[in-house]
Write a protein that holds these residues in place. Structure first.
Motif, mmCIF file in Angstrom:
data_model
loop_
_atom_site.group_PDB
_atom_site.id
_atom_site.type_symbol
_atom_site.label_atom_id
_atom_site.label_comp_id
_atom_site.label_asym_id
_atom_site.label_seq_id
_atom_site.Cartn_x
_atom_site.Cartn_y
_atom_site.Cartn_z
ATOM 1 N N ALA A 237 -5.597 3.144 -8.642
ATOM 2 C CA ALA A 237 -6.908 3.267 -7.986
ATOM 3 C C ALA A 237 -7.360 1.937 -7.412
ATOM 4 O O ALA A 237 -7.974 1.891 -6.347
ATOM 5 C CB ALA A 237 -7.947 3.775 -8.975
ATOM 6 N N SER A 238 -7.037 0.838 -8.104
ATOM 7 C CA SER A 238 -7.616 -0.435 -7.672
ATOM 8 C C SER A 238 -6.623 -1.408 -7.038
ATOM 9 O O SER A 238 -7.054 -2.386 -6.423
ATOM 10 C CB SER A 238 -8.383 -1.107 -8.821
ATOM 11 O OG SER A 238 -7.766 -0.922 -10.056
ATOM 12 N N GLY B 278 -9.389 -3.815 -6.164
ATOM 13 C CA GLY B 278 -10.711 -3.403 -5.711
ATOM 14 C C GLY B 278 -10.826 -1.913 -5.499
ATOM 15 O O GLY B 278 -9.993 -1.129 -5.948
ATOM 16 N N ALA B 279 -11.895 -1.534 -4.804
ATOM 17 C CA ALA B 279 -12.156 -0.118 -4.573
ATOM 18 C C ALA B 279 -12.961 0.036 -3.295
ATOM 19 O O ALA B 279 -13.577 -0.922 -2.825
ATOM 20 C CB ALA B 279 -12.942 0.469 -5.744
ATOM 21 N N PHE B 280 -12.933 1.245 -2.732
ATOM 22 C CA PHE B 280 -13.888 1.581 -1.690
ATOM 23 C C PHE B 280 -15.098 2.191 -2.396
ATOM 24 O O PHE B 280 -14.964 3.193 -3.099
ATOM 25 C CB PHE B 280 -13.298 2.602 -0.711
ATOM 26 C CG PHE B 280 -12.302 1.991 0.228
ATOM 27 C CD1 PHE B 280 -12.727 1.387 1.406
ATOM 28 C CD2 PHE B 280 -10.944 2.008 -0.057
ATOM 29 C CE1 PHE B 280 -11.806 0.814 2.279
ATOM 30 C CE2 PHE B 280 -10.022 1.428 0.804
ATOM 31 C CZ PHE B 280 -10.450 0.834 1.979
ATOM 32 N N LYS C 16 -2.321 -7.907 2.266
ATOM 33 C CA LYS C 16 -2.263 -6.442 2.127
ATOM 34 C C LYS C 16 -2.099 -5.691 3.438
ATOM 35 O O LYS C 16 -1.834 -4.486 3.438
ATOM 36 C CB LYS C 16 -3.474 -5.937 1.372
ATOM 37 C CG LYS C 16 -4.772 -6.051 2.117
ATOM 38 C CD LYS C 16 -5.920 -5.845 1.166
ATOM 39 C CE LYS C 16 -7.222 -6.303 1.825
ATOM 40 N NZ LYS C 16 -7.138 -7.689 2.378
ATOM 41 N N LYS C 17 -2.252 -6.381 4.544
ATOM 42 C CA LYS C 17 -2.030 -5.692 5.820
ATOM 43 C C LYS C 17 -0.535 -5.527 6.110
ATOM 44 O O LYS C 17 -0.145 -4.832 7.025
ATOM 45 C CB LYS C 17 -2.717 -6.435 6.965
ATOM 46 C CG LYS C 17 -4.024 -5.832 7.441
ATOM 47 C CD LYS C 17 -5.145 -5.946 6.409
ATOM 48 C CE LYS C 17 -5.608 -7.377 6.247
ATOM 49 N NZ LYS C 17 -6.509 -7.537 5.106
ATOM 50 N N MET D 40 -4.870 -2.955 -4.282
ATOM 51 C CA MET D 40 -5.128 -2.916 -2.835
ATOM 52 C C MET D 40 -6.100 -1.803 -2.458
ATOM 53 O O MET D 40 -5.961 -1.185 -1.400
ATOM 54 C CB MET D 40 -3.808 -2.799 -2.061
ATOM 55 C CG MET D 40 -2.915 -4.012 -2.266
ATOM 56 S SD MET D 40 -1.480 -4.017 -1.189
ATOM 57 C CE MET D 40 -0.766 -5.610 -1.647
ATOM 58 N N ARG D 41 -7.037 -1.550 -3.358
ATOM 59 C CA ARG D 41 -8.081 -0.523 -3.191
ATOM 60 C C ARG D 41 -7.530 0.907 -3.136
ATOM 61 O O ARG D 41 -8.158 1.798 -2.581
ATOM 62 C CB ARG D 41 -8.937 -0.781 -1.945
ATOM 63 C CG ARG D 41 -9.676 -2.101 -2.002
ATOM 64 C CD ARG D 41 -10.801 -2.148 -0.976
ATOM 65 N NE ARG D 41 -11.321 -3.507 -0.889
ATOM 66 C CZ ARG D 41 -10.859 -4.420 -0.023
ATOM 67 N NH1 ARG D 41 -9.922 -4.114 0.833
ATOM 68 N NH2 ARG D 41 -11.379 -5.617 -0.023
ATOM 69 N N GLY D 42 -6.370 1.124 -3.730
ATOM 70 C CA GLY D 42 -5.915 2.497 -3.875
ATOM 71 C C GLY D 42 -4.536 2.778 -3.331
ATOM 72 O O GLY D 42 -4.316 2.707 -2.131
ATOM 73 N N ARG E 171 -11.367 4.558 5.188
ATOM 74 C CA ARG E 171 -10.391 3.981 4.270
ATOM 75 C C ARG E 171 -9.259 3.229 4.955
ATOM 76 O O ARG E 171 -8.178 3.046 4.407
ATOM 77 C CB ARG E 171 -9.857 5.053 3.319
ATOM 78 C CG ARG E 171 -10.978 5.603 2.436
ATOM 79 C CD ARG E 171 -10.456 6.616 1.454
ATOM 80 N NE ARG E 171 -9.690 5.977 0.404
ATOM 81 C CZ ARG E 171 -10.197 5.609 -0.771
ATOM 82 N NH1 ARG E 171 -11.447 5.834 -1.052
ATOM 83 N NH2 ARG E 171 -9.435 5.033 -1.666
ATOM 84 N N GLU E 172 -9.537 2.780 6.175
ATOM 85 C CA GLU E 172 -8.608 1.919 6.888
ATOM 86 C C GLU E 172 -7.235 2.541 7.120
ATOM 87 O O GLU E 172 -6.214 1.976 6.750
ATOM 88 C CB GLU E 172 -8.468 0.571 6.171
ATOM 89 C CG GLU E 172 -7.873 -0.492 7.067
ATOM 90 C CD GLU E 172 -8.129 -1.904 6.534
ATOM 91 O OE1 GLU E 172 -9.206 -2.153 5.989
ATOM 92 O OE2 GLU E 172 -7.238 -2.722 6.689
ATOM 93 N N LYS F 40 -16.032 -1.981 1.179
ATOM 94 C CA LYS F 40 -14.896 -2.657 0.539
ATOM 95 C C LYS F 40 -15.420 -3.542 -0.580
ATOM 96 O O LYS F 40 -16.321 -4.351 -0.362
ATOM 97 C CB LYS F 40 -14.145 -3.521 1.546
ATOM 98 C CG LYS F 40 -13.224 -2.742 2.439
ATOM 99 C CD LYS F 40 -12.310 -3.705 3.179
ATOM 100 C CE LYS F 40 -11.396 -2.993 4.133
ATOM 101 N NZ LYS F 40 -10.551 -3.946 4.873
ATOM 102 N N THR F 41 -14.857 -3.385 -1.756
ATOM 103 C CA THR F 41 -15.272 -4.204 -2.891
ATOM 104 C C THR F 41 -14.015 -4.716 -3.573
ATOM 105 O O THR F 41 -12.937 -4.151 -3.389
ATOM 106 C CB THR F 41 -16.073 -3.379 -3.917
ATOM 107 O OG1 THR F 41 -15.183 -2.478 -4.596
ATOM 108 C CG2 THR F 41 -17.184 -2.576 -3.253
ATOM 109 N N ARG G 47 0.800 -1.236 0.000
ATOM 110 C CA ARG G 47 0.000 0.000 0.000
ATOM 111 C C ARG G 47 0.827 1.279 0.000
ATOM 112 O O ARG G 47 0.312 2.362 -0.233
ATOM 113 C CB ARG G 47 -0.930 0.022 1.212
ATOM 114 C CG ARG G 47 -2.079 -0.928 1.039
ATOM 115 C CD ARG G 47 -3.051 -0.762 2.191
ATOM 116 N NE ARG G 47 -4.193 -1.645 2.010
ATOM 117 C CZ ARG G 47 -5.030 -1.973 2.979
ATOM 118 N NH1 ARG G 47 -4.852 -1.480 4.194
ATOM 119 N NH2 ARG G 47 -6.033 -2.766 2.731
#
Lengths: 360, 360
Positions: free
Chosen positions: A116-117, B155-157, B322-323, A119-121, B235-236, B142-143, A95
């Motif tokens: 944008a996509s 993915g995306a928020f 991803k964490k 890891m969701r951004g 957004r975590e 979360k998608t 990230r």
């Protein structure tokens, strides 16, 4: 060097415009906090600038990798987007990774959508190397890929953290692509600034010769106009759509020819001729205004006659365009030179426009 | 029916919880402004509820189509996402189209990501039909889809405009999936509300029997906890990550087994046993606390022994998760029952945890 701030609250970012900017690490400052850096580029641009940029970025002491995709609008698809994701995951991107889009609009759109996509951004920087991307696609946060059934159908709004418009890179740009970029410069004058359009008309030769002084003004004023519109309407609820002047017709040309046949800017140039004609038929601008705009577009070596697909096919192609809401096609029209508005148009006027511009 | 508002400013939305909600058109009110409606579901759920929901939506007088994807986590990929885009474009969907996700977490995540990226964002409604999705994935925006190298990597928020949790649909849920959903219910108690965990412990049988009264409370309290956390951190950036309790280990189990072997909730259940053990080794909670949590997880028919991949493989699998930021694996740990925190952990403690839970 000129600096412009795009004002989008927390998502604000600077645009730097000048010569040899890719050699200046201080402009890529955000990379100092990156876990790793990936330059996404294409096989045409990579041999010209990737190594120079890598060297600049090496000063941050992070891993810098280059991902070179095939060059062209026809490669702006899921397959090549997937290549970016594959490379990022293979090499442990996370990230805090920063992507750098080094190339034209296709690279900018794809890298932006990847950022944008992934890891969701994650963050990304635009380093546009074509005039088209310097004056248009690198500003505003629109990212995406094409779908076989329509251009830019899959994407996201994702703002870069900086745009670095290095005018020196325009020197290696083929003349056809320079002209394509000038189409969007003309567009900014046509929709928002009559004085700027006068200036463009008076500086045609300097712009075609890629004179740095003239180009610097053209890029700055274009970015100012575009970013003011984007700041007022980030997600295209209203005024932002005026930036699509020439695009509804233009996208139909691109889709009808098959992406990559006409350059985007060429299609937009011709699309503006069509938009001006329609505005004239709707009695908003005079025939003289439409002719003058056509002349300026022509003087930049852009096409002003549309490919003949026939009226029915054009309308079908425009209906799938994303500016169509609930089946209604909405056109960006000129109220006067320097002022645009958006409206539907009577079927007969559209058909007459298509006939008058060679399209039908 | 119970109603809960998720407070996210302009992106706020309601969650409705109750029986037979898919028959009530007033809950789908936003569809009255849609140009067209697409129900995205899977081949297992479609025969059970798609026709009933279509009938409800027909009252808006718009075109309603159903897209049924194959069922399972292994189909949460680009190929099936593409199927959604293909169908939308083939039938003329536009920016005013509304998608309805009818199914579990896989359908919700994919439909949400399709809505996030179709024409750069359209509206969608979640109609979760599994307990897991009702208490977890349908809330929070979360998608995404999986990548061969990692879960939810792309993915995306993107927030839904409403979540409609119809408890009646849980009656057709296989017991194994009900248990998997209960894992996330337990998680909410463990990280945020010791009293709720006591209630869960006292109501194990009612929950396993899918008693509507008990389920209604479990879903509401879970959504309250999750939405409060999401509202505080959409957004975590910080506290939202505590919702990943059990997930770092859990994702490693899912990835190591191959997605779809263990249900997500089963992996999270086992992952929480591992997270509790690690918290205990770090002297945050007592062995009695860890044992009690393990007992509650076990009482819901969830696995409490990890698959034996070996320590090295687990750590490798967690590193791609991803964490992990900049290579550092961060764990969600319990400070006490009802309170979570996030930290890195000494290698030895992680290895000991893996040994103690059957993983190594």
């Amino acid at each position: 060097m000129k600096t412009l701030k795009v004002d989008l609250g927390q998502r604000s970012y600077p645009i730097f415009i000048g010569s040899d900017l890719i050699d200046r690490p201080e402009l890529f400052e955000a990379c100092s906090k990156a876990s790793s850096i990936y330059i996404v580029t294409n096989t045409t641009v990579a041999p010209l600038y990737a190594e120079r940029l890598s060297k600049t970025l090496a000063s941050f002491g992070k891993s810098v990798r280059t991902i070179a995709l095939p060059d062209g609008e026809s490669f702006k698809d899921w397959k090549n987007l997937q290549t970016i994701f594959d490379e990022l995951l293979k090499h442990g991107a996370d990230r805090q990774t920063v992507l750098i889009a080094l190339g034209g609009g296709v690279i900018g759109d794809m890298t932006g959508f990847a950022a944008a996509s992934f890891m969701r951004g994650i963050r990304f920087i635009q380093v546009p190397t074509t005039l088209l991307s310097q004056v248009d696609s690198s500003v505003g946060g629109k990212t995406g890929i094409n779908h076989p059934l329509g251009k830019n159908m899959i994407g996201a709004f994702h703002q870069p953290i900086a745009v670095i418009a290095d005018l020196s890179t325009l020197k290696t740009l083929p003349p056809r692509e320079l002209s394509a970029g000038l189409a969007e410069v003309i567009k900014h004058g046509a929709i928002a600034d009559a004085t700027f359009l006068n200036w463009i008309e008076a500086n045609t030769s300097a712009l075609l010769a890629c004179d740095i002084e003239a180009m610097s003004h053209a890029v700055l004023r274009s970015c100012e106009i575009k970013s003011a519109v984007v700041s007022a309407d980030e997600r295209e609820g209203g005024v932002r759509a005026t930036l699509n002047f020439g695009h509804t017709f233009g996208h139909a040309i691109e889709a009808g020819m098959g992406y990559g046949e006409w350059l985007h800017g060429e299609a937009v140039g011709c699309g503006m001729v069509m938009g001006a004609k329609l505005s004239c038929l709707l009695k908003k601008i005079t025939q003289a205004d439409a002719d003058r705009l056509t002349r300026i577009i022509h003087s930049m070596h852009l096409p002003t006659t549309a490919p003949k697909f026939g009226a029915e096919r054009y309308i079908e192609l425009m209906q799938v365009d994303k500016k169509a809401e609930g089946g209604q096609i909405r056109y960006v029209l000129l109220e006067q030179i320097g002022k645009a508005y958006i409206a539907t148009a009577p079927h007969e006027a559209v058909v007459e426009t298509l006939l008058a511009t060679g399209a039908a």
